[in-house]
Scaffold this motif. Structure first.
Motif, PDB file in Angstrom:
ATOM      1  N   ARG A   1      -9.681  -3.378 -42.938  1.00 14.52           N
ATOM      2  CA  ARG A   1     -10.701  -2.814 -43.231  1.00 14.52           C
ATOM      3  C   ARG A   1     -11.786  -2.837 -42.427  1.00 14.52           C
ATOM      4  NH1 ARG A   1      -8.507  -6.258 -46.446  1.00 14.52           N
ATOM      5  NH2 ARG A   1      -8.423  -7.065 -48.350  1.00 14.52           N
ATOM      6  N   THR A   2     -11.052  -2.697 -40.909  1.00 17.11           N
ATOM      7  CA  THR A   2     -12.194  -1.791 -39.980  1.00 17.11           C
ATOM      8  C   THR A   2     -12.371  -0.220 -39.981  1.00 17.11           C
ATOM      9  OG1 THR A   2     -10.794  -4.010 -38.668  1.00 17.11           O
ATOM     10  CG2 THR A   2     -11.952  -2.237 -36.861  1.00 17.11           C
ATOM     11  N   TRP A   3     -13.107   0.236 -39.471  1.00 15.99           N
ATOM     12  CA  TRP A   3     -13.288   1.298 -39.748  1.00 15.99           C
ATOM     13  C   TRP A   3     -14.614   1.432 -38.619  1.00 15.99           C
ATOM     14  CZ3 TRP A   3     -10.122   5.604 -39.007  1.00 15.99           C
ATOM     15  CH2 TRP A   3     -11.264   6.574 -38.632  1.00 15.99           C
ATOM     16  N   THR A   4     -13.902   1.969 -37.241  1.00 13.26           N
ATOM     17  CA  THR A   4     -15.139   2.948 -35.786  1.00 13.26           C
ATOM     18  C   THR A   4     -14.770   3.674 -35.786  1.00 13.26           C
ATOM     19  OG1 THR A   4     -13.727   1.533 -34.049  1.00 13.26           O
ATOM     20  CG2 THR A   4     -14.703  -0.233 -35.491  1.00 13.26           C
ATOM     21  N   GLY A   5     -15.695   3.679 -33.825  1.00 11.56           N
ATOM     22  CA  GLY A   5     -15.440   5.223 -33.251  1.00 11.56           C
ATOM     23  C   GLY A   5     -14.094   5.338 -33.461  1.00 11.56           C
ATOM     24  N   LEU A   6     -13.792   3.892 -32.723  1.00 10.96           N
ATOM     25  CA  LEU A   6     -11.853   4.165 -32.149  1.00 10.96           C
ATOM     26  C   LEU A   6     -10.985   3.970 -34.054  1.00 10.96           C
ATOM     27  CD1 LEU A   6     -10.989   4.287 -29.157  1.00 10.96           C
ATOM     28  CD2 LEU A   6     -10.670   1.866 -29.361  1.00 10.96           C
ATOM     29  N   GLY A   7     -11.317   4.079 -34.437  1.00 12.47           N
ATOM     30  CA  GLY A   7     -10.551   4.129 -35.565  1.00 12.47           C
ATOM     31  C   GLY A   7     -10.275   3.038 -36.261  1.00 12.47           C
ATOM     32  N   ARG A   8      -9.605   2.405 -37.378  1.00 20.87           N
ATOM     33  CA  ARG A   8      -9.078   1.422 -37.807  1.00 20.87           C
ATOM     34  C   ARG A   8      -7.992   0.372 -36.994  1.00 20.87           C
ATOM     35  NH1 ARG A   8      -5.815   2.166 -43.206  1.00 20.87           N
ATOM     36  NH2 ARG A   8      -7.457   0.765 -43.652  1.00 20.87           N
TER      37      ARG A   8
ATOM     38  N   ASP B   1      -0.362   4.933 -42.073  1.00 19.43           N
ATOM     39  CA  ASP B   1      -1.309   5.495 -42.402  1.00 19.43           C
ATOM     40  C   ASP B   1      -0.756   6.838 -41.930  1.00 19.43           C
ATOM     41  OD1 ASP B   1      -2.217   2.955 -42.915  1.00 19.43           O
ATOM     42  OD2 ASP B   1      -3.612   2.996 -40.596  1.00 19.43           O
ATOM     43  N   GLN B   2      -0.678   7.261 -40.593  1.00 24.19           N
ATOM     44  CA  GLN B   2      -0.650   8.264 -40.302  1.00 24.19           C
ATOM     45  C   GLN B   2       0.621   9.903 -41.213  1.00 24.19           C
ATOM     46  OE1 GLN B   2      -3.770   7.906 -38.742  1.00 24.19           O
ATOM     47  NE2 GLN B   2      -2.818   9.578 -36.996  1.00 24.19           N
TER      48      GLN B   2
ATOM     49  N   TRP C   1      -2.540   5.802 -23.441  1.00 23.53           N
ATOM     50  CA  TRP C   1      -1.853   7.060 -24.050  1.00 23.53           C
ATOM     51  C   TRP C   1      -1.817   6.981 -25.199  1.00 23.53           C
ATOM     52  CZ3 TRP C   1      -0.298  11.365 -21.051  1.00 23.53           C
ATOM     53  CH2 TRP C   1       0.237  12.183 -21.959  1.00 23.53           C
ATOM     54  N   THR C   2      -1.721   6.420 -26.578  1.00 26.70           N
ATOM     55  CA  THR C   2      -1.731   6.123 -27.312  1.00 26.70           C
ATOM     56  C   THR C   2      -2.695   6.823 -28.802  1.00 26.70           C
ATOM     57  OG1 THR C   2       0.442   5.430 -28.112  1.00 26.70           O
ATOM     58  CG2 THR C   2      -1.107   5.014 -29.391  1.00 26.70           C
ATOM     59  N   VAL C   3      -4.079   5.205 -27.306  1.00 28.11           N
ATOM     60  CA  VAL C   3      -5.274   4.976 -28.109  1.00 28.11           C
ATOM     61  C   VAL C   3      -5.915   6.691 -27.798  1.00 28.11           C
ATOM     62  CG1 VAL C   3      -7.190   4.339 -27.463  1.00 28.11           C
ATOM     63  CG2 VAL C   3      -5.363   2.415 -27.746  1.00 28.11           C
ATOM     64  N   LEU C   4      -5.590   7.378 -26.292  1.00 34.13           N
ATOM     65  CA  LEU C   4      -6.901   8.416 -26.328  1.00 34.13           C
ATOM     66  C   LEU C   4      -5.959   9.911 -26.839  1.00 34.13           C
ATOM     67  CD1 LEU C   4      -6.550   7.362 -22.492  1.00 34.13           C
ATOM     68  CD2 LEU C   4      -8.432   7.690 -24.459  1.00 34.13           C
TER      69      LEU C   4
ATOM     70  N   PRO D   1      -9.711   9.002 -42.189  1.00 29.74           N
ATOM     71  CA  PRO D   1     -11.092   7.536 -42.537  1.00 29.74           C
ATOM     72  C   PRO D   1     -10.404   7.485 -43.741  1.00 29.74           C
ATOM     73  CG  PRO D   1     -11.764   9.784 -42.902  1.00 29.74           C
ATOM     74  CD  PRO D   1      -9.995  10.041 -41.561  1.00 29.74           C
ATOM     75  N   PRO D   2     -10.553   6.031 -43.733  1.00 29.45           N
ATOM     76  CA  PRO D   2     -10.240   4.934 -45.547  1.00 29.45           C
ATOM     77  C   PRO D   2      -9.859   5.930 -47.189  1.00 29.45           C
ATOM     78  CG  PRO D   2     -11.233   3.647 -43.816  1.00 29.45           C
ATOM     79  CD  PRO D   2     -11.663   5.165 -43.070  1.00 29.45           C
ATOM     80  N   GLU D   3     -11.292   7.079 -46.540  1.00 33.86           N
ATOM     81  CA  GLU D   3     -11.470   7.403 -48.099  1.00 33.86           C
ATOM     82  C   GLU D   3     -10.006   8.467 -47.899  1.00 33.86           C
ATOM     83  OE1 GLU D   3     -14.684   9.211 -45.471  1.00 33.86           O
ATOM     84  OE2 GLU D   3     -13.774   7.152 -46.107  1.00 33.86           O
ATOM     85  N   LYS D   4      -9.858   9.056 -46.994  1.00 30.93           N
ATOM     86  CA  LYS D   4      -9.248  10.217 -47.195  1.00 30.93           C
ATOM     87  C   LYS D   4      -7.792   9.291 -47.632  1.00 30.93           C
ATOM     88  CE  LYS D   4     -10.696  13.883 -44.086  1.00 30.93           C
ATOM     89  NZ  LYS D   4     -10.214  14.441 -43.421  1.00 30.93           N
TER      90      LYS D   4
END
Length: 509
Positions: free
Chosen positions: A83-90, A142-143, A209-212, A218-221
């Motif tokens: 349920r999270t969505w931020t500028g850094l993702g979920r 997700d990916q 490293w993974t974060v950057l 996004p959730p809708e995709k």
């Protein structure tokens, strides 16, 4: 991770895009750091506890932090990250929070001076690792499309192996380079201290490293690309749930009373507490109205896919065995193969360092197995491949009881390594096509129940079994673990194979 145009907007109609090798590499690289910290914990925490005065009978109870924090933290983090969505993702915000907290715990751990402090830091360390680890499992779902998920989990297994090899070897390598490997009573040797400092840095940098280097959909995709069938909601019967809750509560209460009045081992309180806690959770859900994290998690647990229910049994026996190995290998090898249980002696500390080498070896063999497992799946399928690997692991643990030369224990670790790599990948591949995208996080957290509950059962029962039947000799915990892995391999034959297209794709990533 740079994304193609299809990934950024035009790929919804055609399904989730495949990622390149290096994109999968970047998204899994953080697991190197997670496993670095986890391996230092597995190989050295029993040593630290014994150094601070813990005896063999109390070790399982002290280790309870590891599974209990996973039981609590992972489903909550999974539910929140869904349920999270931020500028850094979920998922990535949870990666970073867990990494910072785990790094702090690793820096503090080898400097403790009392057993209660070490036990408290183990809670902090394991909770922090779980905050990062749970979203990593969901991150693969997700990916990656279903056809690439086995590759993603195999890549995670590879980094788990590499990270654990280096981390487990560190005290032994430092001793080879002249760092002191002994210390006074109640003091942690410098080899262990410096290894934990290095672990804190590696964990933080690898996850950063993974974060950057990755981005998230996004959730809708994710919803538009969802390849899992919709979950069927099971019929609700509040009265039946309350009856079940009361039955679990009664069983747990009887257990608590029996331990108290019968003078049984106090670690059995853990087992009785598990029964009671589940009864309380069922009762609260049957009485509670409305929404919320607790209600959603309990409902999702009730509605979990049939494949997950089948895999629960496999996971139980697999992780019971692994927990026995992590707790008791140091005590078994130092007492049987090096002839000393005195933590101040050179023989004990030489044996404890050799356990680090053995743990490095099984993780190294796991990295090799991660390369071979896709070929095994292509040839024999997911279930038979897991059966073969679990059997190899069971035989490896059983061999500790008959091998006397510690050098030959490296051969035992070949089987353990193949089992470890398989446990970290094939159950997730078996499960991958039955979990919907919008619940990927919470179901990966719920799946973790079947990893941590057997560890809690092991923490409550292993010490008692050894004391009552085996004279508190830790080598027999490894025998019990070996038998448990053999049972896990047989139980996987009951699990439903994924749809043919998914199984073929898993073997041909």
């Amino acid at each position: 991770m740079k994304q193609s145009a299809a990934q950024q907007g035009g790929g919804i109609a055609h399904g989730k895009p495949q990622l390149s090798f290096w994109q999968i590499w970047n998204m899994c690289f953080g697991f190197l750091g997670i496993q670095f910290g986890f391996a230092l914990q597995n190989a050295n925490v029993s040593r630290i506890f014994q150094t601070l005065g813990a005896d063999m009978d109390t070790l399982p109870g002290l280790w309870i932090a590891a599974p209990l924090t996973g039981l609590i933290v992972q489903p909550i983090v999974g539910y929140l990250s869904d349920r999270t969505w931020t500028g850094l993702g979920r998922r990535r915000p949870y990666f970073m929070v867990g990494a910072v907290l785990a790094s702090i715990a690793l820096l503090l751990f080898p400097n403790v001076s009392a057993l209660w402090m070490a036990a408290g830091l183990l809670w902090m360390l394991d909770a922090s690792i779980n905050i990062s680890m749970e979203p990593f499992r969901a991150f693969v779902g997700d990916q990656l499309p279903v056809r690439q998920r086995a590759s993603g989990y195999a890549m995670q297994s590879f980094f788990i192996g590499v990270g654990a090899v280096v981390a487990s070897l560190l005290p032994w390598l430092l001793a080879k380079y002249g760092v002191s490997n002994t210390a006074g009573p109640g003091e942690v040797p410098d080899t262990v201290r410096y290894a934990f400092y290095a672990g804190g840095a590696v964990l933080l940098l690898a996850i950063a490293w993974t974060v950057l280097r990755t981005r998230e959909y996004p959730p809708e995709k994710l919803h538009a690309w969802d390849e899992a069938p919709p979950l069927a909601r099971r019929p609700r019967d509040a009265a039946r749930v309350r009856r079940n809750a009361l039955a679990w509560l009664l069983a747990g209460s009887i257990g608590v009373i029996a331990v108290a009045l019968g003078g049984w081992d106090r670690q059995l309180y853990i087992f009785a507490g598990l029964l009671t806690a589940y009864g309380v959770a069922l009762l609260l859900r049957s009485l509670r109205q409305g929404e919320g994290a607790f209600s959603h998690i309990m409902d999702d647990l009730y509605d979990m896919p049939p494949t997950m229910r089948q895999l629960a049994v496999v996971q139980f026996f697999s992780w019971f065995a692994l927990f026995a190995m992590w707790i008791y290998t140091t005590g078994a090898v130092t007492s049987v193969h090096y002839g000393s249980a005195d933590t101040t002696t050179a023989a004990y500390n030489e044996g404890a360092n050799w356990v680090g080498v053995l743990f490095a070896a099984y993780n190294g063999f796991a990295a090799l197995a991660a390369v071979l497992i896709p070929w095994m799946v292509k040839r024999w399928g997911l279930r038979i491949s897991h059966l073969i690997n679990a059997t190899l692991g069971g035989l490896g643990l059983l061999s500790f009881a008959v091998i006397r030369d510690p050098q030959w224990l490296l051969l035992s670790m070949v089987g353990v390594g193949f089992a470890w790599a398989s446990i970290l990948s094939l159950p997730y591949a078996l499960l991958s096509d039955s979990v919907p995208a919008q619940k990927m996080g919470v179901y990966m957290g719920i799946f973790n129940f079947f990893i941590v509950i057997p560890q809690l059962v092991a923490a409550s029962l292993l010490g008692v079994l050894l004391k009552v039947f085996f004279g508190s000799q830790p080598i027999y915990a490894l025998v019990i673990g070996g038998i448990s892995l053999l049972v896990a391999g047989l139980c996987v034959l009951r699990v439903r194979e994924p749809a043919p297209h998914a199984a073929v794709a898993a073997a041909n990533p």
